[in-house]
Design a protein around this motif. Structure first.
Motif, PDB file in Angstrom:
ATOM      1  N   VAL A 152      17.047  96.348 203.454  1.00  0.00           N
ATOM      2  CA  VAL A 152      17.451  96.861 204.766  1.00  0.00           C
ATOM      3  C   VAL A 152      16.233  97.322 205.563  1.00  0.00           C
ATOM      4  O   VAL A 152      16.169  97.163 206.781  1.00  0.00           O
ATOM      5  CB  VAL A 152      18.479  97.998 204.597  1.00  0.00           C
ATOM      6  N   ARG A 153      15.236  97.874 204.884  1.00  0.00           N
ATOM      7  CA  ARG A 153      14.031  98.350 205.586  1.00  0.00           C
ATOM      8  C   ARG A 153      13.336  97.219 206.334  1.00  0.00           C
ATOM      9  O   ARG A 153      12.781  97.425 207.422  1.00  0.00           O
ATOM     10  CB  ARG A 153      13.060  99.004 204.607  1.00  0.00           C
ATOM     11  N   HIS A 154      13.368  96.004 205.778  1.00  0.00           N
ATOM     12  CA  HIS A 154      12.743  94.876 206.467  1.00  0.00           C
ATOM     13  C   HIS A 154      13.569  94.442 207.676  1.00  0.00           C
ATOM     14  O   HIS A 154      13.021  93.962 208.669  1.00  0.00           O
ATOM     15  CB  HIS A 154      12.566  93.703 205.508  1.00  0.00           C
ATOM     16  N   LEU A 155      14.899  94.601 207.575  1.00  0.00           N
ATOM     17  CA  LEU A 155      15.739  94.295 208.724  1.00  0.00           C
ATOM     18  C   LEU A 155      15.507  95.273 209.869  1.00  0.00           C
ATOM     19  O   LEU A 155      15.658  94.920 211.046  1.00  0.00           O
ATOM     20  CB  LEU A 155      17.222  94.331 208.327  1.00  0.00           C
ATOM     21  N   ILE A 158      11.005  99.180 209.169  1.00  0.00           N
ATOM     22  CA  ILE A 158      10.502 100.524 208.859  1.00  0.00           C
ATOM     23  C   ILE A 158       9.896 100.549 207.472  1.00  0.00           C
ATOM     24  O   ILE A 158      10.086  99.628 206.668  1.00  0.00           O
ATOM     25  CB  ILE A 158      11.638 101.566 208.935  1.00  0.00           C
ATOM     26  N   GLU A 159       9.183 101.613 207.158  1.00  0.00           N
ATOM     27  CA  GLU A 159       8.637 101.833 205.833  1.00  0.00           C
ATOM     28  C   GLU A 159       9.630 102.681 205.049  1.00  0.00           C
ATOM     29  O   GLU A 159      10.025 103.763 205.489  1.00  0.00           O
ATOM     30  CB  GLU A 159       7.287 102.546 205.914  1.00  0.00           C
ATOM     31  N   ALA A 160      10.054 102.194 203.909  1.00  0.00           N
ATOM     32  CA  ALA A 160      10.985 102.936 203.056  1.00  0.00           C
ATOM     33  C   ALA A 160      10.864 102.375 201.645  1.00  0.00           C
ATOM     34  O   ALA A 160      10.341 101.276 201.437  1.00  0.00           O
ATOM     35  CB  ALA A 160      12.423 102.805 203.559  1.00  0.00           C
ATOM     36  N   LEU A 165      19.559 103.804 194.185  1.00  0.00           N
ATOM     37  CA  LEU A 165      20.280 103.711 195.454  1.00  0.00           C
ATOM     38  C   LEU A 165      20.116 104.981 196.291  1.00  0.00           C
ATOM     39  O   LEU A 165      19.931 104.899 197.509  1.00  0.00           O
ATOM     40  CB  LEU A 165      21.765 103.444 195.180  1.00  0.00           C
ATOM     41  N   ALA A 166      20.171 106.126 195.646  1.00  0.00           N
ATOM     42  CA  ALA A 166      20.046 107.388 196.389  1.00  0.00           C
ATOM     43  C   ALA A 166      18.676 107.491 197.050  1.00  0.00           C
ATOM     44  O   ALA A 166      18.567 107.885 198.223  1.00  0.00           O
ATOM     45  CB  ALA A 166      20.281 108.570 195.450  1.00  0.00           C
ATOM     46  N   GLN A 167      17.620 107.136 196.327  1.00  0.00           N
ATOM     47  CA  GLN A 167      16.264 107.184 196.888  1.00  0.00           C
ATOM     48  C   GLN A 167      16.117 106.201 198.043  1.00  0.00           C
ATOM     49  O   GLN A 167      15.507 106.524 199.070  1.00  0.00           O
ATOM     50  CB  GLN A 167      15.239 106.877 195.797  1.00  0.00           C
ATOM     51  N   ILE A 172      15.523 105.407 203.802  1.00  0.00           N
ATOM     52  CA  ILE A 172      15.889 104.693 205.037  1.00  0.00           C
ATOM     53  C   ILE A 172      16.341 105.686 206.105  1.00  0.00           C
ATOM     54  O   ILE A 172      15.945 105.585 207.283  1.00  0.00           O
ATOM     55  CB  ILE A 172      16.992 103.654 204.745  1.00  0.00           C
ATOM     56  N   MET A 173      17.161 106.648 205.721  1.00  0.00           N
ATOM     57  CA  MET A 173      17.676 107.613 206.688  1.00  0.00           C
ATOM     58  C   MET A 173      16.559 108.464 207.290  1.00  0.00           C
ATOM     59  O   MET A 173      16.575 108.787 208.485  1.00  0.00           O
ATOM     60  CB  MET A 173      18.722 108.513 206.023  1.00  0.00           C
ATOM     61  N   ARG A 174      15.566 108.807 206.470  1.00  0.00           N
ATOM     62  CA  ARG A 174      14.454 109.633 206.967  1.00  0.00           C
ATOM     63  C   ARG A 174      13.607 108.888 207.977  1.00  0.00           C
ATOM     64  O   ARG A 174      12.995 109.499 208.865  1.00  0.00           O
ATOM     65  CB  ARG A 174      13.565 110.085 205.796  1.00  0.00           C
ATOM     66  N   ASN A 175      13.530 107.569 207.842  1.00  0.00           N
ATOM     67  CA  ASN A 175      12.666 106.771 208.720  1.00  0.00           C
ATOM     68  C   ASN A 175      13.438 105.946 209.737  1.00  0.00           C
ATOM     69  O   ASN A 175      12.876 105.046 210.369  1.00  0.00           O
ATOM     70  CB  ASN A 175      11.801 105.836 207.863  1.00  0.00           C
ATOM     71  N   LEU A 176      14.719 106.261 209.889  1.00  0.00           N
ATOM     72  CA  LEU A 176      15.566 105.458 210.765  1.00  0.00           C
ATOM     73  C   LEU A 176      15.090 105.484 212.216  1.00  0.00           C
ATOM     74  O   LEU A 176      15.264 104.500 212.951  1.00  0.00           O
ATOM     75  CB  LEU A 176      17.010 105.968 210.681  1.00  0.00           C
ATOM     76  N   ASP A 177      14.464 106.590 212.621  1.00  0.00           N
ATOM     77  CA  ASP A 177      14.011 106.700 214.010  1.00  0.00           C
ATOM     78  C   ASP A 177      12.848 105.773 214.327  1.00  0.00           C
ATOM     79  O   ASP A 177      12.484 105.599 215.487  1.00  0.00           O
ATOM     80  CB  ASP A 177      13.622 108.149 214.319  1.00  0.00           C
TER      81      ASP A 177
END
Length: 581
Positions: A152-155, A158-160, A165-167, A172-177
């Motif tokens: 999902v990060r490549h879609l 962002i960097e994640a 799964l939790a990590q 992803i949520m922390r870098n969503l912006d």
């Protein structure tokens, strides 16, 4: 010569190779090559390696498997689950993007190859049976979710990161912006197109009157179309300057000669992951190979498959690749396209080699989002939650094994998940066999058959206890039978004879033998006879070499009906006596 053909199956099918097989194999190779080019690049990205590593891992390994493998349709190369396992294992010993990371991946392939060949030479393919199918299905389902989540990060551009799964979700949520809108648009469009192409393109082409063969090729080329379209868009609109992450420069040329790292510390760190990857890869590969072989009334040799897959992994280790195995999707495509022999794989390798030499400059502007979309669409087909419903209805123990494997893989990562799956499989087997099904049986009226007293209306005698043992006896379950007999005899004080019906017993190990001797002595002290009936020949041969038969407080009967006639007052309906015809 037959012995040589056993280890070099190419000598068997190669001597009967003809023009018809050549044309079929070439056609299959064209279709699989079209499919493999974007897949190989994508799976290398999943493994945390440069994209060319995926191409390299699809050339020499395929050629080596064609020489040593026994399946006519198995297509060997990078696969999603093994790529994820590689990223998990190598990421613990080296930083992604460094030379050490690539060397560790080579070492992992080397160790996997050595382990597989060793298992094949020692004919240990049966060990993979300890990994039950429900556990494998659970692990693959959880891995598919993890793989899709990791892409999902490549879609989003962002960097994640993260191992579970939790990590991954938290990162992803922390870098969503930081999401890049153009990257998201490319990724969403590619994902939507690939899902449509997988499900609808074939039917659409058929409605347009496209010939079946051409429709198949165009459908398999769906990922290639997505690659071409998005690459052209990034190049024409200079989207790299607007933050779209691309593959970049891919070395042009044939796979290089490489050397895995052989330092003791590295080998020690990667040994267990290599074993797990080998077992998972072999189970997946051999199940696909056997399924496809059965459709053409062919057979494969699992032990030789170990050698073939081992050689393929060694080839990957020395040509810039990483661990490989037989892939389900590409093998089915290879089979459906008409592959007749492993030569189809060799032609595929040649096609990929041509791509590595001539086409790699064309993927410079390929966006990572497109590769991520390719992976997501491919792995979501592996996710099968119906296994939970099926196992819940059929076996609660198998349901627990599947559920625990899925949860541990998602929550703790793939290595712990697969290791737990192996442990659960073994523990489940030991649990089931530690409590064997032992049925008290009686005579079906008007017949010579004996059935469970809890399931059928049967005739019994209070002085005779007949127990049918429905499992081989060994150290895990021997005490269970001993305790059961003791409890039943002390409860039923009228019992004067006990018959153990051994029709389903295929093995009695030494621990079980000692347990039977203890039962025999205990029943002797109680004035109760111990008898055996319907003992299989191989089991009887071993029992005769022990003291049990010589000191048995009873007799051994050929048939349970013989025991019934001899130990009760019932008449012999056969017209003879004590089992006489």
């Amino acid at each position: 010569m037959p012995k040589l053909r056993q280890y070099f199956p190419i000598l068997e099918w190669g001597r009967r190779y003809d023009r018809a097989a050549l044309s079929s194999d070439l056609l299959a190779a064209v279709i699989v090559t079209i499919m493999l080019i974007p897949q190989s690049l994508a799976y290398a990205l999943l493994a945390g390696l440069p994209p060319e590593a995926g191409i390299y891992a699809s050339i020499a390994p395929i050629l080596l498997y064609a020489v040593f493998g026994t399946s006519r349709a198995l297509a060997v190369g990078p696969v999603a689950v093994v790529s994820l396992l590689t990223a998990s294992a190598v990421g613990q010993v080296a930083q992604q993007g460094t030379a050490g990371y690539a060397v560790a991946a080579l070492t992992l392939a080397f160790l996997s190859g050595v382990f597989l060949i060793l298992m094949g030479v020692l004919r240990l393919g049966f060990l993979a049976n300890f990994l039950s199918h429900p556990v494998i299905a659970g692990f693959i389902t959880a891995s598919g979710i993890l793989i899709a989540a990791s892409q999902v990060r490549h879609l989003l551009g962002i960097e994640a990161g993260g191992q579970d799964l939790a990590q991954i979700v938290s990162s992803i949520m922390r870098n969503l912006d930081q999401t890049n809108g153009i990257t998201l648009l490319i990724g969403a469009a590619a994902t939507g197109f690939l899902f449509w192409a997988r499900r609808r393109l074939r039917a659409t082409l058929a409605r347009l009157g496209t010939p079946d063969l051409l429709a198949d090729i165009l459908t398999r080329a769906g990922p290639v179309a997505a690659v071409v379209a998005t690459t052209l868009a990034v190049w024409a609109l200079d989207l790299e300057a607007r933050g779209v992450q691309i593959v970049g420069r891919v070395p042009q040329g044939l796979p290089p000669l490489t050397m895995p790292g052989l330092s003791p510390d590295l080998l020690r760190a990667l040994l267990m992951p290599a074993i797990l990857i080998s077992v998972i890869g072999f189970v997946e590969s051999v199940s696909v190979a056997q399924t496809l072989a059965a459709k053409r009334r062919q057979r494969i040799d699992p032990d030789q498959e170990l050698i073939g897959l081992g050689a393929a992994n060694l080839g990957a280790a020395f040509t810039g690749g990483y661990p490989v195995t037989g892939g389900f999707a590409r093998s089915v495509v290879n089979f459906d396209a008409g592959a007749r022999t492993p030569a189809a794989g060799a032609f595929t390798a040649i096609g990929l080699a041509v791509a590595a030499v001539a086409l790699t400059p064309l993927v410079h502007h390929l966006p990572n989002a497109t590769l991520a979309a390719t992976i997501i669409v491919a792995v979501l087909s592996l996710v099968d939650f119906s296994i939970l419903r099926k196992t819940w209805r059929y076996s609660r123990a198998d349901f627990v094994a599947v559920a625990v494997t899925i949860l541990l893989t998602l929550l703790l990562g793939v290595e712990i998940g697969v290791a737990s799956g192996v442990a659960i499989s073994v523990m489940l087997h030991l649990y089931k066999t530690s409590r064997p099904h032992v049925a008290e049986v009686g005579l079906v009226p008007g017949s010579q058959h004996f059935r469970n007293v809890l399931r059928h209306s049967v005739t019994t005698d209070p002085r005779l206890l007949t127990l049918r043992v429905d499992e081989s006896l060994y150290f895990v379950n021997a005490r269970f039978l001993e305790d059961l007999i003791q409890k039943r005899v002390t409860e039923g004080c009228a019992i004067r004879d006990v018959v153990l019906m051994f029709s389903a017993v295929n093995e009695v190990d030494f621990s079980a033998l000692e347990s039977l001797e203890a039962v025999n002595q205990r029943l002797r002290d109680m004035g109760v006879g111990l008898h055996l009936s319907e003992v299989k020949g191989p089991v009887m041969d071993r029992l005769k070499r022990s003291d049990l038969i010589r000191h048995l407080n009873g007799r051994v009967f050929l048939a349970q009906y013989d025991a019934w006639v001899a130990l009760t007052d019932a008449p012999d309906l056969r017209g003879g006596s004590d089992g006489a015809p």
